[in-house]
Design an enzyme around this catalytic site. Sequence first.
Site, short mmCIF file in Angstrom:
data_model
loop_
_atom_site.label_atom_id
_atom_site.label_comp_id
_atom_site.label_asym_id
_atom_site.label_seq_id
_atom_site.Cartn_x
_atom_site.Cartn_y
_atom_site.Cartn_z
CG ASP A 206 4.14 18.37 31.03
OD1 ASP A 206 2.93 18.20 30.82
OD2 ASP A 206 4.91 18.92 30.21
CB SER A 230 1.16 20.57 28.16
OG SER A 230 1.72 19.28 28.31
CD GLN A 280 -0.87 18.02 30.50
OE1 GLN A 280 -0.95 17.05 29.75
NE2 GLN A 280 0.27 18.39 31.06
#
Length: 291
Positions: A206, A230, A280
């Site tokens: 991430d 995110s 993502q």
Amino acid sequence: MTDAVSELLALLEVERLEVDLFRGFTPEHEVGRERVFGGQVIAQALASAYRTVKDDRLCHSLHAYFIRPGDPKIPIIYEVDRSRDGGSFTTRRVVAIQHGQQILNMSASFHVHEDGWDHQHKMPEVKQPEELKSRAELAEAFKDKIPADQLAHWTRPQPFEMKEISAINPFDPKPKSDVNHVWLRTMREVDISAPMHHCLIAYVSDMNLLGSSLRPHGLHWLNPKLMTASLDHAIWFHAPIRADQWLLYTMDSPKAGNGRSFNRGSIYTRDGKLVASTAQEGLMRKLTKKK
């Protein structure tokens, strides 16, 4: 004193409260931040799921949605649903809960080892880690320019060593290609299980991924007119992976628009084997002053 790697590993040892109910915590040094780092929630959710899966199968994919910001001041409860236990595949759904509300839900699939046909795209040719400065070295060089409220975060010990190729200068950002390469590994070797290596990769995956979408616009997350977060996150594990050996995380952002960006990544071993892929969608919102 406990090092940052040991602290992260302890963070991923979620506490079992009931058969399929687990509890995870946030490090004390993160309590003052606005929200829990998304990689932490994904990694703890995956660790919780692994606690309910047979030892003969490893995660091959996970898909997570961030629903609400996590509160760093209180524990996170992870509720695991045993969706299916098949002959070769196992499926789990994990819901992360705080203040009685979902902050993340995730589906993960686990698979026994099978032999099969094998191909992959070639790893990009880039500078090697020894040719690059680490984030710690860059933070030390720029510490006089880092805002006081960010300095502690920039300079504190980190569990991962990261070396960016063609990084954006946070103090004088200029537009660059969305293609974004980072070498990464834990700060020291770790003697842990394959599932725990997966959890470490889930944590670090991430980092930097959403940043690929900022590069074409000459933006950096320090920009006060920018809000990023995110929205969802997916990982596919293709082959055995070790988080304590150099890995090249190659990322790009094919599209941004409507306040969102799409980002994807490929993770290679140093000898060029593709071991994981990520995708993502992130929030990329312009902040405007209220009248």
